[in-house]
Motif scaffolding. Structure first.
Motif, short mmCIF file in Angstrom:
data_model
loop_
_atom_site.label_atom_id
_atom_site.label_comp_id
_atom_site.label_asym_id
_atom_site.label_seq_id
_atom_site.Cartn_x
_atom_site.Cartn_y
_atom_site.Cartn_z
N VAL A 1 -10.59 36.44 32.25
CA VAL A 1 -10.04 36.42 30.89
C VAL A 1 -8.93 35.37 30.85
N ARG A 2 -9.03 34.43 29.92
CA ARG A 2 -7.99 33.40 29.77
C ARG A 2 -6.76 33.98 29.08
N VAL A 3 -5.59 33.73 29.64
CA VAL A 3 -4.33 34.15 29.02
C VAL A 3 -3.44 32.93 28.86
N GLY A 4 -2.45 33.08 27.98
CA GLY A 4 -1.66 31.92 27.61
C GLY A 4 -0.71 31.44 28.68
N ASP A 5 0.10 32.34 29.24
CA ASP A 5 1.09 31.93 30.22
C ASP A 5 1.33 33.06 31.21
N ALA A 6 2.24 32.80 32.16
CA ALA A 6 2.51 33.79 33.21
C ALA A 6 3.10 35.07 32.65
N GLU A 7 3.92 34.97 31.61
CA GLU A 7 4.53 36.15 31.03
C GLU A 7 3.48 37.05 30.38
N GLU A 8 2.53 36.44 29.67
CA GLU A 8 1.44 37.22 29.07
C GLU A 8 0.56 37.86 30.13
N ALA A 9 0.34 37.13 31.22
CA ALA A 9 -0.47 37.68 32.32
C ALA A 9 0.23 38.89 32.95
#
Length: 378
Positions: free
Chosen positions: A71-79
């Motif tokens: 699943v693609r996520v925006g940045d490290a914080e969202e991950a």
């Protein structure tokens, strides 16, 4: 007789709690057990980065590995937030300098975020294996360093290095063929568990019928005692059959559960429903209060299910416990379904199991009819 049986079925669903325990709860348990014991469910892995060529190659390898759902996520914080809230099993953070570091032969670190859970730890091992395989040409280029990076990577990908070949073989016959899913196993055990349990706890309606005087009124009407007994027996069987058919149809539509030969599966379900109906008739005729029926029904329903192999696979039992298990009708019904599913059997192959279940049903109905006749004429 049909009217008495129909009233028993209507009274089952007029109790709203039964709608949950008869319709919803068995299907939920089948889903939980099916997902927990190898249903092919792929854990979700959140990935950040992966826009440069070498990073995109790594992400593509992760997607095609078949071990995870990327699943693609925006940045490290969202991950990190996705892992903490349970939306993701784990997350892999690919730094922006991934391609540049590899081409310049400098170390690069991939951050892996997960909780301390078995699935996440196994996912981490799978990611390391895929990463090692994808970055092997780049590591070989870093070892040689004789020419341009792109040329060395291309040459490393073309070189065939002799190594050790490991060949796998299997002997014997698998206890469970690969074509059988965990949903098939879960649905079979839950069908037997809930069919018998619902039958026993539903015996409280027979006690209520006697307590409210309905039985006396039926007996005073121009209806023979034989018709009343047959009607009550048919009502108990209808309750068991309804529960079994709900599980069979629901699990088949929702999870693609297979039951083997339709004629054989139908005969097994009918035979086991007769056993459940006979047990319910005996309990309803022998006990005096609804509370007693519910308590005894839960104790016998769960206890016999555990001994009979519907809560833990009977294949794991010792030889002694297998003999004990076959003192219950559950074990014989499980043997019948195993013959249909594992060995593609037909109704002719499960005649011994059907015969034993028929004997259980005849004994229970005989005792239940004798006890109920005595209660009606007392």
């Amino acid at each position: 007789m049909i009217a008495i049986a129909w009233v028993n079925l209507v009274r089952l669903f007029r109790d709203r709690t039964n709608i949950f325990f008869v319709l919803i709860f068995p299907i939920v348990l089948i889903m939980v057990f099916g997902l927990s014991f190898g249903s092919g469910f792929a854990p979700r892995l959140g990935v950040t980065g992966g826009t440069t060529p070498l990073a995109a190659e790594l992400v593509a390898a992760l997607e095609t590995s078949g071990r995870m759902q990327v699943v693609r996520v925006g940045d490290a914080e969202e991950a990190r937030d996705g892992v903490e809230r349970g939306r993701l099993a784990a997350a892999l953070i690919i730094p922006e300098n991934y391609d540049r570091a590899l081409s310049r032969y400098t170390p690069v670190t991939l951050s892996f975020i997960s909780r301390q859970e078995p699935d996440a730890l196994q996912l981490g091992a799978a990611i390391r294996a895929v990463t090692d395989q994808v970055t092997m040409p780049a590591r070989a280029a870093a070892y040689v360093r004789d020419g341009s990076f792109d040329e060395l990577v291309r040459r490393a990908g073309q070189v065939s290095v002799p190594g050790i070949t490991v060949r796998f073989s299997a002997t014997g016959t698998a206890a469970i063929p690969r074509s059988i899913t965990s949903f098939d196993i879960a649905a079979t055990s839950q069908l037997l568990l809930f069919t018998f349990l619902t039958s026993l706890t539903g015996a409280a309606t027979l006690i209520e019928t006697r307590r409210l005087g309905l039985s006396r009124r039926m007996y005073a009407a121009p209806v023979s005692s034989r018709t009343i007994l047959l009607g009550e027996a048919a009502g108990r069987v209808c309750v068991a059959l309804t529960q079994a058919l709900i599980i069979m149809v629901g699990s088949g539509l929702l999870f693609g559960v297979r039951w083997g030969d339709p004629l054989g599966a139908g005969a097994l379900v009918l035979a086991f429903s007769l056993v459940g109906g006979g047990a319910a008739m005996l309990v309803g005729a022998a006990l005096r209060t609804e509370q007693q029926a519910v308590g005894v029904g839960l104790l016998l329903g769960l206890g016999l299910a555990a001994i009979g192999g519907t809560m833990a696979p009977i294949d794991f039992f010792s030889e002694t416990m297998r003999r004990v298990a076959h003192l219950t009708p559950h074990a014989w019904a499980l043997d019948g379904f195993a013959e249909l599913l594992r060995r593609n059997g037909t109704i002719a192959d499960i005649l011994p199991q059907l015969g034993v279940l028929a004997a259980f049903a005849a004994a229970l109905f005989g005792l239940g009819a004798w006890r109920l006749r005595a209660a009606l004429t007392r």
